[in-house]
Design a protein around this motif. Structure first.
Motif, PDB file in Angstrom:
ATOM      1  N   ASP A 127       0.044  -0.180  -9.519  1.00  0.00           N
ATOM      2  CA  ASP A 127       1.484  -0.817 -10.676  1.00  0.00           C
ATOM      3  C   ASP A 127       0.771  -2.162 -10.988  1.00  0.00           C
ATOM      4  O   ASP A 127      -0.155  -3.322 -10.924  1.00  0.00           O
ATOM      5  CB  ASP A 127       1.984  -1.423  -9.400  1.00  0.00           C
ATOM      6  CG  ASP A 127       3.351  -1.939  -9.264  1.00  0.00           C
ATOM      7  OD1 ASP A 127       3.205  -2.255 -10.889  1.00  0.00           O
ATOM      8  OD2 ASP A 127       4.382  -1.961  -8.845  1.00  0.00           O
ATOM      9  N   ARG A 130       3.360  -5.480 -11.318  1.00  0.00           N
ATOM     10  CA  ARG A 130       3.116  -5.905  -9.747  1.00  0.00           C
ATOM     11  C   ARG A 130       1.446  -7.006 -10.597  1.00  0.00           C
ATOM     12  O   ARG A 130       1.594  -7.887  -9.969  1.00  0.00           O
ATOM     13  CB  ARG A 130       2.924  -4.917  -8.504  1.00  0.00           C
ATOM     14  CG  ARG A 130       3.265  -5.931  -7.421  1.00  0.00           C
ATOM     15  CD  ARG A 130       3.999  -7.462  -7.214  1.00  0.00           C
ATOM     16  NE  ARG A 130       3.979  -7.403  -5.628  1.00  0.00           N
ATOM     17  CZ  ARG A 130       4.526  -9.219  -5.705  1.00  0.00           C
ATOM     18  NH1 ARG A 130       5.982  -9.232  -6.241  1.00  0.00           N
ATOM     19  NH2 ARG A 130       4.717  -9.451  -4.769  1.00  0.00           N
ATOM     20  N   ALA A 153      -5.258  -7.156   0.615  1.00  0.00           N
ATOM     21  CA  ALA A 153      -4.398  -6.414   0.474  1.00  0.00           C
ATOM     22  C   ALA A 153      -4.241  -5.754   1.864  1.00  0.00           C
ATOM     23  O   ALA A 153      -4.653  -6.266   3.003  1.00  0.00           O
ATOM     24  CB  ALA A 153      -5.561  -4.940   0.472  1.00  0.00           C
ATOM     25  N   PRO A 154      -2.909  -5.805   1.832  1.00  0.00           N
ATOM     26  CA  PRO A 154      -2.343  -5.212   3.008  1.00  0.00           C
ATOM     27  C   PRO A 154      -3.283  -3.604   4.273  1.00  0.00           C
ATOM     28  O   PRO A 154      -3.688  -3.146   3.632  1.00  0.00           O
ATOM     29  CB  PRO A 154      -1.450  -4.912   3.845  1.00  0.00           C
ATOM     30  CG  PRO A 154      -0.630  -5.109   1.737  1.00  0.00           C
ATOM     31  CD  PRO A 154      -2.220  -5.244   1.015  1.00  0.00           C
ATOM     32  N   THR A 156      -4.054  -0.418   5.550  1.00  0.00           N
ATOM     33  CA  THR A 156      -3.454   0.670   6.298  1.00  0.00           C
ATOM     34  C   THR A 156      -4.353   1.234   7.264  1.00  0.00           C
ATOM     35  O   THR A 156      -4.361   2.489   8.235  1.00  0.00           O
ATOM     36  CB  THR A 156      -3.704   1.545   5.504  1.00  0.00           C
ATOM     37  OG1 THR A 156      -4.996   1.685   4.855  1.00  0.00           O
ATOM     38  CG2 THR A 156      -2.830   1.184   4.067  1.00  0.00           C
ATOM     39  N   MET A 179       6.609 -14.121  -4.019  1.00  0.00           N
ATOM     40  CA  MET A 179       5.772 -14.051  -3.513  1.00  0.00           C
ATOM     41  C   MET A 179       5.321 -14.750  -2.021  1.00  0.00           C
ATOM     42  O   MET A 179       5.137 -16.563  -2.146  1.00  0.00           O
ATOM     43  CB  MET A 179       4.671 -12.923  -4.023  1.00  0.00           C
ATOM     44  CG  MET A 179       3.845 -14.390  -4.546  1.00  0.00           C
ATOM     45  SD  MET A 179       2.857 -13.430  -6.181  1.00  0.00           S
ATOM     46  CE  MET A 179       3.756 -12.569  -7.152  1.00  0.00           C
ATOM     47  N   ALA A 206      -5.659  -9.300   6.455  1.00  0.00           N
ATOM     48  CA  ALA A 206      -5.933  -8.507   4.965  1.00  0.00           C
ATOM     49  C   ALA A 206      -6.882  -8.084   4.513  1.00  0.00           C
ATOM     50  O   ALA A 206      -8.145  -9.142   4.621  1.00  0.00           O
ATOM     51  CB  ALA A 206      -5.085  -9.278   4.408  1.00  0.00           C
ATOM     52  N   PRO A 283      -0.311 -11.119  -1.323  1.00  0.00           N
ATOM     53  CA  PRO A 283      -0.567 -10.594  -1.229  1.00  0.00           C
ATOM     54  C   PRO A 283      -0.669  -9.791  -2.083  1.00  0.00           C
ATOM     55  O   PRO A 283      -0.963  -9.327  -3.929  1.00  0.00           O
ATOM     56  CB  PRO A 283       0.076  -9.828  -1.216  1.00  0.00           C
ATOM     57  CG  PRO A 283       1.816 -11.046  -1.945  1.00  0.00           C
ATOM     58  CD  PRO A 283       1.117 -12.530  -1.277  1.00  0.00           C
ATOM     59  N   ASP A 285      -0.466  -6.241  -3.290  1.00  0.00           N
ATOM     60  CA  ASP A 285       0.774  -5.310  -2.797  1.00  0.00           C
ATOM     61  C   ASP A 285       0.735  -4.288  -4.221  1.00  0.00           C
ATOM     62  O   ASP A 285       2.110  -4.082  -4.350  1.00  0.00           O
ATOM     63  CB  ASP A 285       1.461  -5.868  -1.886  1.00  0.00           C
ATOM     64  CG  ASP A 285       2.344  -7.256  -2.983  1.00  0.00           C
ATOM     65  OD1 ASP A 285       1.463  -7.399  -4.169  1.00  0.00           O
ATOM     66  OD2 ASP A 285       3.992  -6.992  -2.631  1.00  0.00           O
ATOM     67  N   PHE A 286       0.094  -4.423  -4.631  1.00  0.00           N
ATOM     68  CA  PHE A 286      -0.343  -3.511  -6.253  1.00  0.00           C
ATOM     69  C   PHE A 286      -0.607  -2.385  -6.235  1.00  0.00           C
ATOM     70  O   PHE A 286      -1.329  -1.813  -7.213  1.00  0.00           O
ATOM     71  CB  PHE A 286      -0.469  -4.982  -7.696  1.00  0.00           C
ATOM     72  CG  PHE A 286      -1.511  -5.744  -7.266  1.00  0.00           C
ATOM     73  CD1 PHE A 286      -3.077  -4.743  -6.459  1.00  0.00           C
ATOM     74  CD2 PHE A 286      -1.281  -7.172  -6.451  1.00  0.00           C
ATOM     75  CE1 PHE A 286      -4.265  -5.311  -6.814  1.00  0.00           C
ATOM     76  CE2 PHE A 286      -3.019  -7.948  -6.571  1.00  0.00           C
ATOM     77  CZ  PHE A 286      -3.867  -7.156  -6.750  1.00  0.00           C
ATOM     78  N   TRP A 288      -4.036  -1.035  -4.451  1.00  0.00           N
ATOM     79  CA  TRP A 288      -5.204  -1.441  -4.827  1.00  0.00           C
ATOM     80  C   TRP A 288      -6.461  -0.968  -4.219  1.00  0.00           C
ATOM     81  O   TRP A 288      -5.610  -0.522  -2.467  1.00  0.00           O
ATOM     82  CB  TRP A 288      -5.446  -2.999  -4.180  1.00  0.00           C
ATOM     83  CG  TRP A 288      -6.999  -3.591  -4.213  1.00  0.00           C
ATOM     84  CD1 TRP A 288      -7.833  -4.278  -5.133  1.00  0.00           C
ATOM     85  CD2 TRP A 288      -7.912  -3.367  -2.857  1.00  0.00           C
ATOM     86  NE1 TRP A 288      -9.067  -4.253  -4.300  1.00  0.00           N
ATOM     87  CE2 TRP A 288      -9.180  -3.589  -3.418  1.00  0.00           C
ATOM     88  CE3 TRP A 288      -8.120  -3.318  -1.355  1.00  0.00           C
ATOM     89  CZ2 TRP A 288     -10.204  -4.218  -2.253  1.00  0.00           C
ATOM     90  CZ3 TRP A 288      -8.406  -3.187  -0.566  1.00  0.00           C
ATOM     91  CH2 TRP A 288      -9.939  -3.477  -0.995  1.00  0.00           C
TER      92      TRP A 288
END
Length: 381
Positions: A127, A130, A153-154, A156, A179, A206, A283, A285-286, A288
């Motif tokens: 993204d 973003r 980065a969040p 996972t 943000m 993160a 964040p 949050d794109f 990554w």
């Protein structure tokens, strides 16, 4: 902080393009590391994609790229928009701290308030809009004082191949950015699996995306404070930038600096100051992914839609057959590939080598390169 404030700020993107990409052997070799390969499914190489998503934030003449002698020619060919004088060739590898600090000192000499953004050349972002929004917000924080901004980065999964950022309280003074910015408490490099599981369950950690922003003077002064022995030779090199003596000075002085990452040289000692560290996390949050292994590439291709996709198989080939096969990654261009009764394999074929491993072991492919080096098979590395 308004958009007009952001537009008044100047960004120098520093693209780090050294390294040999051993975890992507056999496609990646010292002379064609992963940043100059088209790994993410498109026609552009990873470094070309990196520069393309940064060009809306800074003109090409303001970029700095730092690479090595094996890659500099290829990178200059792939990035014709960036002046050759802005693509620097390290005389020898010295990790990320000297590269970042040298760039900061070069910029500081003429524009100390300029925001220096550090961007690895071998990551993917899905993204771009973003991404640019987050970078603009980070620029505002970096310009608001002697602040350092890191992107997290969040997570996972309990990944052992990434560094982690422990996030603390929300930074209320940056509440108008659209943000959440959080104060950084601690950095942890590549933990063992048990700690990675704890970090994932904690919810305040993160993944360290390896993207940092600070003013040129903030980083230069941090190096002078925490690593004065590193700062001295770099000051000499920076003073020679733009002169006919630059390459000779670079070659003479750079080997004198410590081989150390920016995390160990600046971020960890700064974070030890607690609330006074002025390190903030935004964040990443794109979409990554650092594509640090064949498993990461499989994961990215699954999210994006691979060349031949079925039952979790990503197969780059002429034709693929999937028969009771699940979760495999295969690269064998021009061949017909039949997968029968196998799961979670990585198979990569080039003209002179074939890698066969499992997704679980893909972070360890560097061991193959090490063994080939011991056997003097330099033609394969």
């Amino acid at each position: 902080m308004s958009d007009s404030v952001t537009k008044s700020l100047k960004l120098t993107p520093l693209v780090l393009a050294g390294g040999s990409g051993t975890r992507f052997w056999p496609r990646s070799r010292k002379s064609r590391a992963k940043q100059v390969l088209a790994l993410s499914g498109g026609t552009e190489t990873m470094i070309q994609e990196t520069v393309a998503r940064l060009l809306p934030l800074a003109p090409a003449d303001d970029f700095l790229v730092i690479t090595n002698g094996l890659l500099v020619g290829t990178i200059r060919e792939q990035l014709p928009e960036i002046p050759h004088s802005r693509i620097l060739c390290e005389p020898m590898a010295r990790n990320t701290a000297p590269a970042c600090a040298l760039a900061a000192m070069i910029v500081e000499r003429t524009a100390p308030e300029t925001i220096l953004g550090v961007f690895p050349s071998d990551h993917v972002v899905t993204d771009d809009a973003r991404f640019q929004q987050v970078i603009r917000a980070a620029m505002q924080i970096a310009a608001a004082g002697e602040n350092i901004v890191v992107l997290g980065a969040p997570p996972t999964r309990p990944e052992t191949g990434y560094g982690y950022i422990k996030q603390g309280t929300v930074a209320g003074e940056f509440a108008d950015l659209g943000m959440t910015a959080r104060c950084v408490q601690r950095f942890t490099e590549k933990p063992q699996i048990d700690r990675a599981i704890e970090f994932l369950a904690d919810g305040n950690y993160a993944w360290n995306a390896g993207i940092f922003l600070w003013s040129a003077k903030t980083l230069a002064n941090a190096i002078r404070e925490h690593r004065p022995a590193v700062a001295g030779p770099l000051e000499t090199i920076a003073a020679a930038y733009g002169t006919p003596e630059f390459e000779a000075v670079f070659a003479a002085e750079y080997p004198k600096v410590e081989n150390i990452s920016i995390d160990y040289a600046v971020l960890e000692p700064r974070s030890a100051k607690g609330a006074a560290s002025n390190i903030y996390c935004l964040p990443a949050d794109f979409g990554w992914n650092d594509l640090g292994s064949w498993t990461a590439l499989h994961e990215h291709a699954m999210a994006k839609g691979g060349v031949s996709r079925g039952h979790g198989n990503i197969v780059e080939c002429d034709q693929a057959l999937h028969l009771e096969a699940f979760g495999n990654y295969v690269y064998s261009p021009g061949k017909t590939v039949a997968l029968l009764g196998v799961s979670d394999l990585v198979v990569v074929e080039t003209d002179d080598a074939i890698l066969i491993t499992t997704r679980a072991h893909s972070q360890e492919v560097g061991r193959v390169v090490s063994e080939l080096t011991k056997r003097q098979r330099l033609d394969l590395i």
